[in-house]
Design a protein around this motif. Structure first.
Motif, short mmCIF file in Angstrom:
data_model
loop_
_atom_site.label_atom_id
_atom_site.label_comp_id
_atom_site.label_asym_id
_atom_site.label_seq_id
_atom_site.Cartn_x
_atom_site.Cartn_y
_atom_site.Cartn_z
N ASP A 1 0.81 -1.23 0.07
CA ASP A 1 -0.11 -0.17 0.03
C ASP A 1 1.15 1.22 0.04
N LEU A 2 1.04 1.77 -1.17
CA LEU A 2 1.78 2.96 -1.39
C LEU A 2 1.15 4.33 -1.39
N ASN A 3 -0.19 4.34 -1.04
CA ASN A 3 -1.10 5.58 -1.15
C ASN A 3 -0.42 6.76 -0.24
N TRP A 4 0.15 6.27 0.89
CA TRP A 4 0.85 7.41 1.90
C TRP A 4 2.02 7.89 1.02
N PHE A 5 2.56 7.20 0.35
CA PHE A 5 3.97 7.79 -0.37
C PHE A 5 3.43 8.93 -1.33
N PHE A 6 2.32 8.74 -1.97
CA PHE A 6 1.60 9.66 -3.08
C PHE A 6 1.18 10.76 -2.41
N ASP A 7 0.28 10.69 -1.17
CA ASP A 7 -0.27 11.38 -0.56
C ASP A 7 0.68 12.40 0.24
N GLU A 8 1.93 12.08 0.48
CA GLU A 8 2.83 12.78 1.28
C GLU A 8 3.63 13.70 0.40
N LEU A 9 4.16 13.11 -0.71
CA LEU A 9 5.04 13.46 -1.61
C LEU A 9 4.69 14.38 -2.94
N PHE A 10 3.13 13.84 -3.49
CA PHE A 10 2.72 14.04 -4.82
C PHE A 10 1.57 15.01 -4.60
N PHE A 11 0.63 14.75 -3.67
CA PHE A 11 -0.64 15.70 -3.70
C PHE A 11 -0.44 16.64 -2.24
N SER A 12 0.64 16.69 -1.56
CA SER A 12 0.83 17.68 -0.43
C SER A 12 2.01 18.61 -0.73
N THR A 13 2.20 19.85 0.07
CA THR A 13 3.26 20.58 0.11
C THR A 13 4.29 20.16 1.26
N LYS A 14 4.18 19.02 1.81
CA LYS A 14 4.76 18.64 2.80
C LYS A 14 6.34 18.39 2.46
N GLU A 15 7.15 18.82 3.30
CA GLU A 15 8.77 18.64 3.02
C GLU A 15 9.17 17.43 3.80
N TRP A 16 10.29 16.58 3.24
CA TRP A 16 10.90 15.79 3.89
C TRP A 16 12.09 15.95 4.67
N ASP A 17 12.23 15.96 5.89
CA ASP A 17 13.58 16.25 6.59
C ASP A 17 13.94 16.00 7.78
N TYR A 18 14.69 14.77 7.80
CA TYR A 18 15.07 14.25 8.99
C TYR A 18 16.39 14.60 9.40
N ALA A 19 16.87 14.83 10.87
CA ALA A 19 17.97 15.20 11.09
C ALA A 19 18.66 14.40 12.37
N ILE A 20 19.90 14.21 12.34
CA ILE A 20 20.52 13.79 13.81
C ILE A 20 20.77 15.09 14.51
N ASP A 21 20.13 15.18 15.49
CA ASP A 21 20.11 16.58 16.18
C ASP A 21 21.24 16.65 17.34
N SER A 22 21.65 15.55 17.85
CA SER A 22 22.67 15.64 19.01
C SER A 22 23.39 13.98 19.19
N LEU B 1 12.19 17.53 11.07
CA LEU B 1 11.99 18.85 10.67
C LEU B 1 10.92 19.19 9.74
N GLY B 2 10.66 18.29 8.99
CA GLY B 2 9.60 18.41 7.85
C GLY B 2 8.31 17.90 8.48
N GLU B 3 7.60 18.16 7.46
CA GLU B 3 5.96 17.63 7.78
C GLU B 3 5.38 16.09 7.38
N ALA B 4 6.31 15.80 6.21
CA ALA B 4 6.16 14.52 5.63
C ALA B 4 6.71 13.45 6.49
N ARG B 5 5.99 12.17 6.30
CA ARG B 5 6.43 11.23 7.02
C ARG B 5 6.07 9.84 6.48
N PRO B 6 6.76 8.93 6.90
CA PRO B 6 6.66 7.54 6.29
C PRO B 6 5.24 6.87 6.76
N GLY B 7 4.84 6.21 5.96
CA GLY B 7 3.64 5.45 5.97
C GLY B 7 3.71 4.13 6.65
#
Length: 694
Positions: free
Chosen positions: A528-549, A597-603
């Motif tokens: 089920d890849l619907n989440w992938f397209f919802d997050e990255l094709f149909f929205s303006t969510k940014e994908w950004d994860y970071a090692i903070d410390s 840091l971004g709004e996009a998340r894995p499904g």
């Protein structure tokens, strides 16, 4: 054996679907005469159109694309001036006096002679309304056309060829003629006519048809066109030649004429280009019978300008590579011929695609280190698959063409040529001759552009509703491509190739939508890849994860009052220090903190991988669903952390900032490494910008 049988049955199903799709609703015959002195086309057109829907259709809608170039009040010109008053970005919309183009339908009638000309209306179906635009024409029929009935229309039209705008028109004696005839929209059952006005960022949408086109030009002109040349007649009195071209199962027809073209023909011979081992490998990967992946021979026609004659071999090689790899991966090329056009000098008609004919573009001094003109040739040929065969609606879902083809172009270039030097030029001189070490792949350059626009518009946006032309271009080309490369990393290369092949096969000669692509990806991948397209094709969510410390601290003996053996005792600072000094094997408590840091998340079911490496050489692997704003992992052991890395396999190429995905714990280098990462990140963006402007 069962898998092979199932694959063969699916292959037969695809053939059945293709056969059903071959019942195209339109049949064209067009006669057109070019008058170079007046820059005029005089045309006559007959259309046979069958109502394949269950609706009774009361009218008929046409595109009159060239009226976008009639004056500054058209939709296209208005959008260009509103976005860019100086005309700097959209340079080819700066029309010189005398350079305007237009098209007039002088008469339209039914085959029985019934005149419909008085019923012509110009329509404004798109918001915001522009009543001055004349790119959509409606004609009311005398009576509704019932399901299964066929209407035959006869049109007389004339058109002024524009000084090249939107890669169609003339420069001096060179012509590239696209979107030039009255072309019906697409009737959609229950919805009516899909017939949008011509917008600044939009391209096209039309039904598959059979074309028979007769082109009359002065004798000295060399002509190329969609389809196969089936006849040529010379008129010695008028000193003209009439070329007839025919082609079935295409949805548009373009042609070109220039007295300076050199015409060269060669054959793509599949047996010379593809080895038996390559056929066996791709058949195995796609889980298809060997016969289903065999390629046909194709006639290759090159129209090239004399000043570029030294580049003939480069052009043909790139076309062979495109025919080979698009054919092996996405399905055999279905037409007998393809025409590659090196466009007329300064015509600004390079890099434009039509079925069985397309334009490339090169320089007098191309660099041998840069994959140019190879990239343009492969990309524009590829549009014959994505938009040409799988004929999506470019007005409404441009990524299905531009994004998928940008992704496919990168795959073919990487396979056939590898990395190329950045195509930088100065006054037409290729700087790559002196800076060939600056190499890149399309995947890298696409990503550098893609991460700039995630929060501006969704990838799936109607073309004229993007914030501006830059957002349109970076989203539907580079961002969509980067998302598809990310999807490939997520589901695996072989599965992704099967997704692409299935989508192309199922929707050849049809009009697929984003929903069709998603459904195919879900089915073929078994996920089920619907989440992938919802997050990255149909929205303006940014994908950004970071090692903070990242931190490691030795566990010291604790001070204080402790209970033991029925009494309380105190461990003082001195006592704690003495105990620690006796401990020859220190133990460390280490902590890795990670932020979203971004709004996009894995499904569902998708985890982000985190590698933590220690100074003694050991590594620990952890996974996080990525849904919270942050998480942390704690470790206790005899060694300090050396570094931590989230998504070490670079699965999620769409990540906004790869430089914060890792953290190296070394006091004298941590800052340097992080700043180096940021520097490389911005250098990449700078190089992408330079490439786009060259």
């Amino acid at each position: 054996m069962k898998r092979t049988l199932m694959s063969f049955l699916l292959f037969l199903l695809f053939l059945a679907l293709a056969a059903e799709a071959s019942k195209d609703p339109i049949d064209y015959e067009i006669w057109v005469r070019l008058d170079p002195a007046k820059k005029m086309l005089q045309g006559r057109e007959t259309i046979s159109w069958t109502n394949t829907s269950r609706d009774a259709i009361p009218d008929f809608w046409f595109h009159l694309y060239w009226n976008a170039f009639k004056n500054e009040k058209s939709v296209l010109m208005s959008e260009a001036r509103r976005e860019d008053p100086s005309g700097t970005f959209n340079g080819d919309t700066r029309v010189p006096d005398g350079g305007w183009g237009w098209i007039d339908v002088e008469k339209i009638r039914l085959a029985d002679g019934t005149d419909l000309t008085a019923a012509i209306q110009f329509m404004s179906p798109d918001e915001p309304r522009n009543r001055d635009d004349q790119t959509v024409m409606r004609v009311k029929l005398p009576k509704p056309l019932l399901p299964g009935e066929t209407v035959k229309l006869e049109l007389n039209f004339k058109a002024r060829v524009p000084r090249t705008i939107s890669r169609s028109g003339y420069y001096h004696n060179g012509y590239f003629i696209g979107q030039w005839f009255p072309k019906p929209g697409v009737y959609q059952q229950g919805k009516g006519w899909n017939c949008h006005q011509y917008h600044l960022n939009s391209e096209f949408f039309a039904d598959f048809a059979r074309f028979r086109v007769h082109i009359t030009v002065p004798n000295e002109y060399v002509v190329g066109a969609a389809g196969k040349e089936t006849a040529r007649k010379n008129d010695s009195g008028r000193k003209t030649s009439t070329y007839t071209f025919e082609q079935e199962r295409i949805h548009d027809f373009a042609w070109t004429a220039d007295p300076d073209y050199i015409k060269i023909e060669r054959d793509f011979i599949a047996a010379n280009e593809v080895s038996p081992a390559e056929y066996r490998e791709i058949a195995g990967t796609l889980r298809l019978p060997l016969e289903a992946v065999k390629l046909p021979d194709v006639k290759m026609i090159l129209l090239i300008n004399p000043e570029h004659r030294a580049q003939v071999e480069r052009h043909f090689k790139a076309l062979r590579m495109a025919l080979k790899y698009y054919g092996l991966w996405y399905g055999p090329y279905p037409y007998a011929q393809v025409t590659l056009v090196d466009p007329p000098f300064r015509s600004r008609s390079g890099g434009m695609e039509y079925q069985t004919i397309f334009t490339a573009g090169t320089q007098v001094l191309p660099s041998p280190q840069a994959n140019h003109p190879e990239m343009v040739i492969i990309h524009e040929f590829g549009h014959g698959y994505w938009y040409g065969l799988a004929a999506s609606n470019e007005f409404e879902e441009a990524w299905l063409d531009e994004g998928i083809n940008t992704y496919s172009t990168g795959k073919v270039l990487a396979k056939a040529y590898g990395s190329g030097a950045l195509p930088l030029t100065l006054f037409g001189i290729p700087l790559t001759r002196y800076s060939g070490a600056l190499t890149y792949t399309d995947k890298e350059s696409d990503r550098a552009a893609a991460i700039q626009v995630a929060t501006t518009d969704p990838v799936v946006t109607t073309t004229w509703k993007f914030y501006d032309s830059m957002s349109y271009a970076l989203n539907v080309y580079m961002r969509a491509s980067t998302c598809l490369n990310t999807l490939e990393n997520l589901i695996g290369k072989e599965v992704m190739l099967r997704v692409m092949r299935a989508f192309q096969s199922r929707f050849r000669f049809r009009h697929p939508t984003s929903k069709d692509f998603i459904a195919t990806a879900n089915e073929v991948s078994g996920r089920d890849l619907n989440w992938f397209f919802d997050e990255l094709f149909f929205s303006t969510k940014e994908w950004d994860y970071a090692i903070d410390s990242v931190s490691s601290h030795e566990i010291k003996t604790s001070r204080g009052i402790f209970d033991g053996q029925g009494k309380k005792s105190e461990i003082t600072a001195r006592a704690a220090r003495e105990l620690d000094e006796k401990n020859k094997k220190p133990v460390y408590r280490s902590l890795v903190r990670i932020r979203r840091l971004g709004e996009a998340r894995p499904g569902p079911g998708v985890k982000l991988k985190i590698i933590t490496a220690f100074e003694d050489g050991t590594k620990r692997t952890n996974y996080w669903d990525g849904h919270g704003r942050w998480t942390e992992f704690s470790f206790t052991g005899a060694s300090k952390i050396k570094y931590a890395h989230i998504d070490p396999d670079n699965v999620f190429l769409i990540d906004r900032n790869l430089s914060n995905n890792s953290f190296i714990v070394k006091a004298n280098m941590a800052g340097t490494m992080r700043w180096t990462g940021k520097l490389l990140f911005w250098i990449q963006n700078l190089l992408q910008f330079a490439a786009s402007m060259s």
